[in-house]
Each structure stands twice: as C-alpha cells, then as structure tokens.
Design a protein around this motif. Structure first.
Motif, PDB file in Angstrom:
ATOM      1  N   CYS A 153      37.276  39.277  36.876  1.00  0.00           N
ATOM      2  CA  CYS A 153      36.253  38.724  37.766  1.00  0.00           C
ATOM      3  C   CYS A 153      36.806  38.559  39.184  1.00  0.00           C
ATOM      4  N   ARG A 154      38.016  38.025  39.279  1.00  0.00           N
ATOM      5  CA  ARG A 154      38.635  37.858  40.602  1.00  0.00           C
ATOM      6  C   ARG A 154      38.704  39.185  41.355  1.00  0.00           C
ATOM      7  N   ASP A 155      39.162  40.229  40.659  1.00  0.00           N
ATOM      8  CA  ASP A 155      39.307  41.536  41.297  1.00  0.00           C
ATOM      9  C   ASP A 155      37.966  42.115  41.724  1.00  0.00           C
ATOM     10  N   MET A 156      36.897  41.798  40.969  1.00  0.00           N
ATOM     11  CA  MET A 156      35.538  42.257  41.339  1.00  0.00           C
ATOM     12  C   MET A 156      35.175  41.723  42.721  1.00  0.00           C
ATOM     13  N   TRP A 157      35.404  40.417  42.899  1.00  0.00           N
ATOM     14  CA  TRP A 157      35.035  39.801  44.165  1.00  0.00           C
ATOM     15  C   TRP A 157      35.863  40.356  45.323  1.00  0.00           C
ATOM     16  N   LEU A 158      37.140  40.549  45.080  1.00  0.00           N
ATOM     17  CA  LEU A 158      38.002  41.111  46.124  1.00  0.00           C
ATOM     18  C   LEU A 158      37.546  42.526  46.481  1.00  0.00           C
ATOM     19  N   HIS A 159      37.152  43.282  45.459  1.00  0.00           N
ATOM     20  CA  HIS A 159      36.677  44.655  45.681  1.00  0.00           C
ATOM     21  C   HIS A 159      35.373  44.668  46.491  1.00  0.00           C
ATOM     22  N   LEU A 160      34.538  43.611  46.325  1.00  0.00           N
ATOM     23  CA  LEU A 160      33.273  43.524  47.063  1.00  0.00           C
ATOM     24  C   LEU A 160      33.486  43.073  48.505  1.00  0.00           C
ATOM     25  N   GLY A 161      34.727  42.756  48.852  1.00  0.00           N
ATOM     26  CA  GLY A 161      35.035  42.406  50.235  1.00  0.00           C
ATOM     27  C   GLY A 161      35.145  40.927  50.514  1.00  0.00           C
ATOM     28  N   VAL A 162      35.128  40.086  49.465  1.00  0.00           N
ATOM     29  CA  VAL A 162      35.303  38.656  49.674  1.00  0.00           C
ATOM     30  C   VAL A 162      36.782  38.397  49.994  1.00  0.00           C
ATOM     31  N   PRO A 163      37.093  37.701  51.100  1.00  0.00           N
ATOM     32  CA  PRO A 163      38.498  37.444  51.443  1.00  0.00           C
ATOM     33  C   PRO A 163      39.212  36.669  50.337  1.00  0.00           C
ATOM     34  N   ALA A 164      40.476  36.960  50.145  1.00  0.00           N
ATOM     35  CA  ALA A 164      41.248  36.303  49.088  1.00  0.00           C
ATOM     36  C   ALA A 164      41.234  34.790  49.248  1.00  0.00           C
ATOM     37  N   SER A 165      41.167  34.297  50.488  1.00  0.00           N
ATOM     38  CA  SER A 165      41.155  32.844  50.731  1.00  0.00           C
ATOM     39  C   SER A 165      39.842  32.198  50.300  1.00  0.00           C
ATOM     40  N   HIS A 166      38.835  33.034  50.020  1.00  0.00           N
ATOM     41  CA  HIS A 166      37.525  32.523  49.586  1.00  0.00           C
ATOM     42  C   HIS A 166      37.297  32.750  48.089  1.00  0.00           C
ATOM     43  N   VAL A 167      38.319  33.265  47.381  1.00  0.00           N
ATOM     44  CA  VAL A 167      38.222  33.504  45.937  1.00  0.00           C
ATOM     45  C   VAL A 167      39.178  32.533  45.251  1.00  0.00           C
ATOM     46  N   LEU A 168      38.621  31.545  44.533  1.00  0.00           N
ATOM     47  CA  LEU A 168      39.419  30.393  44.095  1.00  0.00           C
ATOM     48  C   LEU A 168      39.384  30.208  42.574  1.00  0.00           C
ATOM     49  N   PRO A 169      40.570  30.009  41.946  1.00  0.00           N
ATOM     50  CA  PRO A 169      40.590  29.753  40.499  1.00  0.00           C
ATOM     51  C   PRO A 169      40.348  28.271  40.189  1.00  0.00           C
ATOM     52  N   PHE A 170      39.617  28.018  39.101  1.00  0.00           N
ATOM     53  CA  PHE A 170      39.419  26.637  38.643  1.00  0.00           C
ATOM     54  C   PHE A 170      39.563  26.567  37.126  1.00  0.00           C
ATOM     55  N   SER A 171      39.655  25.361  36.629  1.00  0.00           N
ATOM     56  CA  SER A 171      39.993  25.122  35.217  1.00  0.00           C
ATOM     57  C   SER A 171      38.781  25.261  34.296  1.00  0.00           C
ATOM     58  N   LEU A 172      39.042  24.973  33.022  1.00  0.00           N
ATOM     59  CA  LEU A 172      38.036  25.012  31.964  1.00  0.00           C
ATOM     60  C   LEU A 172      36.834  24.130  32.321  1.00  0.00           C
ATOM     61  N   LYS A 173      37.085  22.970  32.904  1.00  0.00           N
ATOM     62  CA  LYS A 173      36.028  22.008  33.228  1.00  0.00           C
ATOM     63  C   LYS A 173      34.985  22.595  34.181  1.00  0.00           C
ATOM     64  N   ASP A 174      35.456  23.338  35.191  1.00  0.00           N
ATOM     65  CA  ASP A 174      34.543  23.847  36.219  1.00  0.00           C
ATOM     66  C   ASP A 174      34.058  25.270  35.967  1.00  0.00           C
ATOM     67  N   ASN A 175      34.858  26.081  35.301  1.00  0.00           N
ATOM     68  CA  ASN A 175      34.530  27.507  35.236  1.00  0.00           C
ATOM     69  C   ASN A 175      34.603  28.106  33.832  1.00  0.00           C
ATOM     70  N   PHE A 176      34.251  27.308  32.844  1.00  0.00           N
ATOM     71  CA  PHE A 176      34.101  27.839  31.479  1.00  0.00           C
ATOM     72  C   PHE A 176      32.878  27.167  30.888  1.00  0.00           C
ATOM     73  N   TRP A 177      31.872  27.964  30.542  1.00  0.00           N
ATOM     74  CA  TRP A 177      30.576  27.427  30.116  1.00  0.00           C
ATOM     75  C   TRP A 177      30.448  27.497  28.601  1.00  0.00           C
ATOM     76  N   GLU A 178      29.953  26.404  27.997  1.00  0.00           N
ATOM     77  CA  GLU A 178      29.731  26.377  26.547  1.00  0.00           C
ATOM     78  C   GLU A 178      28.340  25.849  26.252  1.00  0.00           C
ATOM     79  N   MET A 179      27.666  26.498  25.294  1.00  0.00           N
ATOM     80  CA  MET A 179      26.305  26.085  24.935  1.00  0.00           C
ATOM     81  C   MET A 179      26.318  24.764  24.187  1.00  0.00           C
ATOM     82  N   GLY A 180      27.369  24.532  23.412  1.00  0.00           N
ATOM     83  CA  GLY A 180      27.470  23.306  22.621  1.00  0.00           C
ATOM     84  C   GLY A 180      28.860  23.230  22.022  1.00  0.00           C
TER      85      GLY A 180
END
Length: 948
Positions: A153-180
């Motif tokens: 996913c990170r590489d997709m955004w970089l390939h689309l031209g988003v600057p590396a400083s605007h592409v940010l990693p976050f933890s399970l709490k913020d960036n992992f979705w669960e239905m239940g």
C-alpha cells in the motif's frame, strides 16, 4: 463562494465518477432500519447491507451475490448502542446522529492498486483538492500478530506521486479494520486533509485529534479472517470497502471549518431562525455560546434530519430499541426549540419541507412521506410539550427547596424519567444549566431496582413483598375500619382516538391508606417507597397474564409534584399502587391519576388477553380438525402456518371487539366457552370477537362456536386491526395434549418475520455451498462452524415458530453432512501424509517427526493410520502452529505394552515444551510451546529408547 460546488453536486460527482469512469453499479441507499439484524439499532455504516458478502453467507443465486463493483450513498444513524453520538451533538460543530456515507466496494474484483488510484484521481482531479494538503496513512505492521507492514500500500501511494513525507505508518489501532471479534478484517489506508495548508508539513498532526487535520476517506482492504482462536487466516477472496462522510467532504470542498456552515445545514438553520425568536446562528461553541443558543440550532438542525430519515424508513418514536432512541432524539429537539430558541409549537415539523428540499433529490422517499413525517412529529411534540413544561416547573420548585451544595434528589429525577418520559441526558442537561448535579448513585439504585422488577415479570412481586402485598392482619384491619374495596371500573374508560391511539380518561381519587413494610400508615415521608390504596383508580392491576399499567399521580392543586406509579397489584379487593413518594403523602389527600397511554396500549395490544382472543379462533378450528390425527398432540409446521394465517385474516378484517359485564351464571351457558376454572368476579366481563355479546348469550346460540369468546377482566383493544400483526414465536408441549404457545404482536411480530427471512436466506446459502465440491478442510470446517452458529441463532432468536422448526430440520441434516465431510477429508489427508512417512521410515520400530497439520484431529488420524499400516511401530508426531503452539499426538504398539505407555510418553514430551498432555497407555495427545520443540524431539527419542 460562488465557485464552490453544492452538496448535491459533490454527492452526484462521487456516484458518477465510479459509475461512469470505473464501471461500478450504482445502488440506492438501504433503509436505516436494519433488516433482520437484531444486534443493530440502526444502519450505522455503508457496509451493513453487504455483510453477507464479506462473511461468505450470501445466497449464491441472490442479486447481492452478483455484485462485483458497487457505489452508493448510504443513509446512516449513530445514536444508541455501541456507536452513539447523540449526547455530543450540538456541543461541537462536527458530531451528527444522521450522516451520509459515500462508498465504493469491490467484491473479489479490484484490490489495493486500483482502489488507491481511483481515490487519488477523484480527490485531486475531479474535486481538485490541492495535493500538498493531503496525507495518507497505512498499516505499519504488528509483530505480536506476525503481520508485517503493508509496504504494498505504501508503495502504491509513492508511485501515485504522494511525497514520502506525506505517507505515514500507523499501528493496529488506527490502520487495521475489523468487523467484530471474529470474521473478515484487514489493513486500511486513510486519507487526511489539512485545513490550514500554506505549504506547511502537518504530518505530526495526523491522527492526533487536531481539528485542523481531519480524516476524510478510509479504504479498507479485507484480506484476512480472524478465527475464534484469535489467529488470522487469508481470505480466499479479497474485498475493498471504502467510506467517506459526505458532510466532512462538503466542508472541505466548500472551504468551511464547520459541517453546519455548509449547504447541507444552512437552509435548515435559516428556517429555524425564521420560525423562532432567537438571534441568528453564529457558529459559537463552549463558553462563547451564551445561553446555548448556537448549540440549540445545531441540535435541532441535526435531529430534524434524523427524524425525517428514520420516520420515512419505518422507525417511529416509541418505547424500546431504535424507537426509544428516536423518541429521545425528538424530545431533545423539542426541548431546545421550546426553552432555548423560544419557538412556538410546530417549529420542528415546519422544518420538514426544508429537509426534503436539501435531501429529497438523493432520497426521493423523503418527498413521498413528507406529510406523514410532519404528522408524527407534531403529534409527539404536542404530547411532550405539556410534560416538558410540567418537568421544568418540577425542577425549578425542587431546586428552590434544596439546601446549598447538595445534589438533585434521585426520586424527583426518577419521577421525571419514569412518569414524564424525560431522557436521562435531558435531565442532566437541564441540571447542568443550573450548575447542579444529580445524585447519580441513588438514581442508579432506582434504575437497578426497576430493572430487577421488570426482569422478574409477573413473578417479580412475591407474596412477601412488603409494600404491595397486604398480609392477613392488614386486610382484616382495613375491613374492620370499613375501608371500601377499590372501585377499578374507570380502567375500562378509554376510547380509540386519532391515528389509532387510545385515549384514557384521567381519574380523580382519594388516598384511603398507605402501606409500607407490611404496616398500614396514614403518612409516608419523601423518598420512601410505599403502597397507596385509593377509593377508585383507572390503573389496571397485574393479573391474568397482563402486566400492570404505569403512570403517575399528582395532588390536586399541586401540579409540580409527581408521584410515579411503578406497579399496581390487587389484593383482597384493594388495588395497591406502588409509588415512590417525592414529598410527604397522607391519607385523605386528593389525587389525580394519569395512565401512561403508550405503555397501556402496548400492553393491551401485546398482552396475553388480545393474543389469546385472536388465537382462540384458529386453535379451536385446528384442534377440531386434527384431534383424531394427532393423538400425541404435536403441532406441525403446516398447522402453525395455518393458525397464523387465520389470525392475519382477522387482523385484516379489523373486527370490532365487543365487551359487556354479565352475571356469571349467564356467562357459563355460552357454548364453546373454555372451562371456567379461575376465580372470576360476579358479574363477569365477557369479550367477544366480531359478534355482539347479546348474540352469544342468546339461548341456543351457536355464534360463540364461530368466533372467540372469553371471560377476561383485562383491558382489550377495541378493534383487531390495532394488533397490526401476530407471530407465534414459541410452541412447546408441556404434557401430553397441552402445549404452551407464545406470540408477539405489532412491531415485534414484524421484526420476528424479518429476522426469520434473513436466517432462512443464510441457511439456504449454506445449503447451496455445502453441495459444491469442497476439498479444503479449513473451508469445510468453517462451513461446519457456520452451521453450528446458525443452529444457535435459530434456537435463540425470536422468529416464527413454524420457520424455526423448518430451519432446525435443515440445519440438523447440514451439520451431519458437514461433520461427515470433514472426517472424510481429514482421513484422506491423513492417509497421504502417513504414506509419505511410511516410505521415509520403512517399518522402523519408532517414528518421531514433525509434520504440518491444521488440527489435533488430523494429527491423531495420521498417527492412527501409521500404526494401522505398521502394527509394530510406535509413533509420536509434533505439529507447530502459526500461533506458536505445538500439537502432539502419539500411539504405542500393543507389542510394547505394558512397559511403554503413550500417556507417559506424551507427558514427558509436552512437559519439555511447558505444556500438558493426557491419554491412555495406547494413545495420547497434548500441546506445548514452540520454543521447546527441539528439546521435546530429543526427549521423545530418549524416552522411547529407554522403554524399548
């Protein structure tokens, strides 16, 4: 400015972009009333209607199963339940109870690359949002779950031209979705917008709760399934689920900082201003919002949107579930209209045309139902306004009498809550405005007591109850004192009013005696719970399977003090009203009684009496027809359907329910009347369905045999149409020839049918998938688990009993099929692995090895196969799992007994892995930790060598 697109244009551009440029199918919004999902009060996310696809339970031949790419704008409500924004609405400029969720979905079609590319294209090229104001986040991994960072996913955004400083990693709490707790899940990527811009780097503000940098779009990549054990397995099909709140997007594109400053709200705010006497809306919050005028504007604007959408979708203000939440929303809005905005009655309903103007193009059902929405809002507002004024006076009077620095008395708050229908948050708000706090601990005690009483139902009040059950001595004293029995005939003084609502006449009475702690008293003090005996009452006392009425009483000339009536009981001819005394109450006081009309009607339409009256006709016909055929008395699926159909016909006919009091001796002559084995008064009340009582009493009349005639002292509906619907949700044979039938009516019956239909579709889906050729053990095990879960749901969920029986028969057969298939597949796999091991070890006396195995059951089967094919061999196998656990299974050749024990062998090996094991001298199994596996293999060999 003039160049800003309207909310309608923004919504349309989103839908058109995915439909025309990227081949998505445009679907209408689902209603906000969840269909067949009793766990949800409201649809609260765009993905709710697609759950069966994500869970794999969708019917293969249904229209839903054909979808690959979908786009829509979904109406959502977050109020009550897990997701509840109600109490925050109005306090800030971004919380809402109703909102629109724009979403695009891929069901096994495109995945991360196309999803990210399309999102970026829409935001930067169609909406022309400056790229330097956008930041994207991605899942940074979680070593504890064995999940690496989503670098794809990170590489997709970089390939689309988003600057590396605007592409940010976050933890399970913020960036992992669960239905239940279990089910589909996966990493997500979020797109955030910086309101400030100006070339700054706002990366440090992302996900920090800053109002300047806000999330606008979430793209979820469903690629895993969380199992019951907690481990993650890859999904056979990958899905994309995205959601972007329209209100927040419009704020960005119209260059606003508040959702309420966009054209989704400004027309409504202008209409509020025209209809009230408050200053114009200024967008103020907190201490700057003097008198909470701006908060009131936001509350009313938000709540009227929610009311319009919910009422259109069939959710009306009521007394349980979503209906109760909507009632709270309406009352909260009415209170702000009346007290803060100083608006005349009718303002809320007058806003409906403006809401329709704003939302009607997107949701045409609002336009079609505008008049009905206004009628329901006006009717409920009128009912609450009188209560609101009375409640305000009660609070004012109580505050004046309070000592400084004391909490507001719980019993007064309880009378507002229970008698006038004040939501607790509304009481808190009104007290907060006066700088006073509620005695929450004491209030919670009253809530707990009430909950226990309700949970106990008709059994809640036992003969030893100290306030409601008169003991023999108290009864004798009342009779010796010539205290007359209570005249309860006013309980039948009700009429059918407009819109099908029943109106109950108020009743004036005198307090004859008070009863507390099994002692008759002339006076009780404030805060005490007691029984009140009156000379007359219009309250129905609990008896004959019908619960008691609820309501309140007030002293004549003292309108600002309410005595909540929490339950009513009959004892020796005296009706005892259980009351919490808000102030001192004395014998001789003149009081006026008010029955809670909604609760009384619900009891009259849903209680034992009307259901019995309606069921008597079809059950009588059924028993006459099948008595000879069914000596055991079992009721079949077809017969249950038959009964319900006859009842439906009676409801549709809207038959008049006739009632009259007649001498008991005359009543006993009615042909077909059930045996009178209960103690009825004389004269007795006769209730007849569709046939006047005079006709059924006529000598030799057969009329009673063709309809339902009962002796009943309960309160009844006046016409069968008021029942609306009836569903039998339980039928159980108690003894031979006697069955216990439970039925629900009205909205509960409709809900039971909807749930039944949804469960039937799920069972049908599993059945079809079971017929497909499945060669994967995990897939078949998942199907087996799904059948087990459905079996539990069908057994425990309120649904038509005939349908429950049908589905239970199907599920029982499916469970047998699934279990057999799993065993067969496990055996096939075990045979293949065993053959490989036999070739590897070539009839050696001991085989010790590690192999991959999905379960202990498969591992044990491999061991069994090896020993069957090589009887002289003793076998111990370990299987490391992804979770870090190691499974162990072993079998000892009978020729090695008794010196060599499988149980001792397994214990020695599993102890080395800090685990446990058990079994018999021949076979044993256990488990341990992967860290000790190499040592365990050495221990296994040494142990075997020492015994051979």
């Amino acid at each position: 400015g003039a160049a800003c697109p309207s909310a309608g244009q923004i919504r349309a551009a989103f839908l058109r972009f995915f439909e025309e440029r990227h081949g998505h199918r445009r679907l209408p919004s689902a209603p906000v009333r969840p269909r067949g999902d009793p766990r949800l009060l409201f649809v609260n996310a765009g993905m709710n209607q697609f759950k069966p696809i994500f869970l794999g339970t969708v019917h293969p031949r249904s229209e839903l199963a054909q979808h690959r790419r979908v786009v829509n704008s979904q109406k959502c409500v977050r109020a009550g339940g897990k997701h509840n924004d109600l109490e925050d609405v109005g306090r800030d400029t971004y919380h809402h109870t109703f909102f629109e969720m724009l979403g695009n979905w891929s069901f096994g079609d495109y995945f991360k690359e196309e999803a990210c590319s399309m999102a970026w294209e829409l935001l930067t090229e169609v909406y022309e949002i400056p790229r330097d104001r956008l930041y994207v986040t991605y899942f940074g991994g979680d070593p504890s779950l064995g999940l690496s960072a989503d670098e794809e996913c990170r590489d997709m955004w970089l390939h689309l031209g988003v600057p590396a400083s605007h592409v940010l990693p976050f933890s399970l709490k913020d960036n992992f979705w669960e239905m239940g707790d279990t089910g589909p899940c996966g990493p997500c990527t979020e797109i955030h917008y910086d309101h400030v811009g100006g070339g700054r780097n706002a990366a440090a503000l992302v996900n920090q709760g800053s109002p300047d940098v806000v999330e606008i779009w979430n793209l979820v990549f469903m690629q895993y399934s969380r199992e019951v054990e907690g481990n993650l397995l890859p999904l056979p099909q990958h899905h994309v689920d995205t959601g972007m709140g329209l209100e927040r997007l419009v704020t960005v594109l119209q260059n606003k900082r508040s959702n309420y400053d966009t054209d989704l709200f400004t027309p409504i705010l202008d209409a509020i201003h025209k209809g009230c006497r408050a200053p114009r809306y200024q967008g103020l919050v907190g201490n700057a919002d003097v008198g909470r005028v701006n908060m009131a504007y936001r509350v009313v604007a938000d709540h009227v949107r929610t009311l319009c959408v919910c009422i259109t979708d069939g959710i009306y203000p009521g007394f349980s579930g979503a209906e109760l939440v909507l009632r709270r929303i309406l009352r909260r809005a009415v209170r702000f209209c009346s007290e803060v905005l100083q608006a005349p009655p009718g303002l809320l309903a007058s806003l409906v045309p403006t809401v329709v103007e704003v939302l009607g193009d997107a949701y045409p059902e609002l336009t079609r139902n505008a008049n009905q929405i206004k009628d329901i809002i006006n009717e409920n507002e009128a009912a609450f306004l009188s209560s609101l004024e009375r409640g305000r006076r009660i609070i004012e009077r109580t505050v004046q009498q309070m000592e400084p620095s004391t909490n507001f008395p719980a019993e007064v708050a309880w009378s507002l809550y229970g008698s006038l229908g004040f939501p607790l948050d509304l009481i808190d708000l009104m007290l907060e405005e006066k700088g006073i706090s509620l005695d929450s601990a004491a209030f919670n005690e009253l809530v707990l007591e009430d909950a226990k009483r309700k949970a106990g139902g008709s059994q809640a009040v036992e003969p030893g109850s100290t306030n409601t059950h008169l003991d023999v001595h108290s009864l004798a004293r009342l009779q010796d004192s010539k205290v007359p029995a209570t005249d309860d005939s006013p309980k039948y003084a009700y009429t059918l009013g407009q819109h099908g609502h029943y109106e109950f006449s108020p009743c004036q009475a005198t307090v004859l005696m008070l009863y507390r702690d099994q002692c008759l008293q002339k006076e009780v003090g404030a805060g005490q719970r007691c029984g009140v005996i009156l000379d007359r009452t219009n309250f129905y006392a609990q008896q004959g399977g019908q619960d008691s009425d609820h309501g309140y009483m007030i002293r004549l000339g003292q309108q600002d003090v309410l005595f909540p009536v929490e339950s009513v009981h009959l004892c020796g001819g005296y009706v005892i009203h259980e009351v919490t005394a808000v102030e001192t109450l004395c014998a001789g006081d003149q009081v006026q009684l008010f029955v809670d009309e909604w609760c009384a009607q619900a009891e009259s339409s849903g209680g034992c009496a009307p259901a019995l009256l309606l069921l008597s006709v079809p059950l009588r016909r059924l028993l006459l027809n099948v008595a000879d055929l069914l000596p055991q008395g079992h009721v079949t699926v077809e017969q249950l359907q038959q009964v319900e159909q006859v009842v439906q016909d009676l409801i549709q006919k809207n038959e008049v329910v006739h009632m009259a009091e007649v001498p008991l001796t005359l009543a006993r002559r009615v042909q077909g009347l059930r045996a009178v084995d209960e103690g009825y008064p004389d004269p007795v009340r006769i209730v007849s369905l569709g046939v006047p009582v005079e006709s059924v009493l006529t000598c030799d009349s057969k009329a009673a045999m063709q309809t339902s005639v009962e002796l009943c002292c309960g309160t009844h509906l006046l016409q069968t149409g008021s029942v609306e619907d009836l569903a039998i949700i339980s039928e159980r044979q108690l003894v031979k020839g006697i069955s216990r039938v439970i039925a629900v009516t009205g909205g509960r019956a409709k809900e039971a049918r909807e749930v039944g239909q949804c469960l039937a579709m799920e069972v049908d889906s599993v059945s079809l998938r079971m017929k497909q050729r499945i060669t994967s053990i995990p897939e078949m095990q998942n199907l087996s688990r799904e059948v087990g879960q459905l079996t539990k749901m069908v057994a425990s969920t309120a649904m038509p009993q005939w349908q429950r029986k049908e589905l239970q028969t199907i599920l029982k057969a499916l469970q047998r099929t699934a279990n057999t298939a799993v065993k067969k597949l496990e055996l096939q796999q075990a045979e293949k692995v065993a053959q490989i091991l036999l070739e590897k070890y070539c009839n050696q006396p001991v085989i010790i090895d590690t192999i991959p195995a999905d379960s202990l059951s498969i591992l044990m089967k491999v061991v069994n196969q090896l020993c069957d094919k090589s009887p002289g061999t003793s076998v111990l196998l370990l299987s490391p799992q992804a979770s870090g656990e190691v499974l162990c299974a072993c079998q000892v050749s009978k020729s090695c007994l008794p010196g060599f024990s499988a149980a001792d062998w397994a214990v020695a090996v599993c102890t080395q892995m800090e685990g446990k094991a058990g079994g018999s001298p021949i076979v044993a199994k256990g488990s341990g930790n992967a860290k000790g596996m190499q040592g365990a293999l050495t221990t296994a060999l040494e142990f075997a060598q020492s015994k051979l």
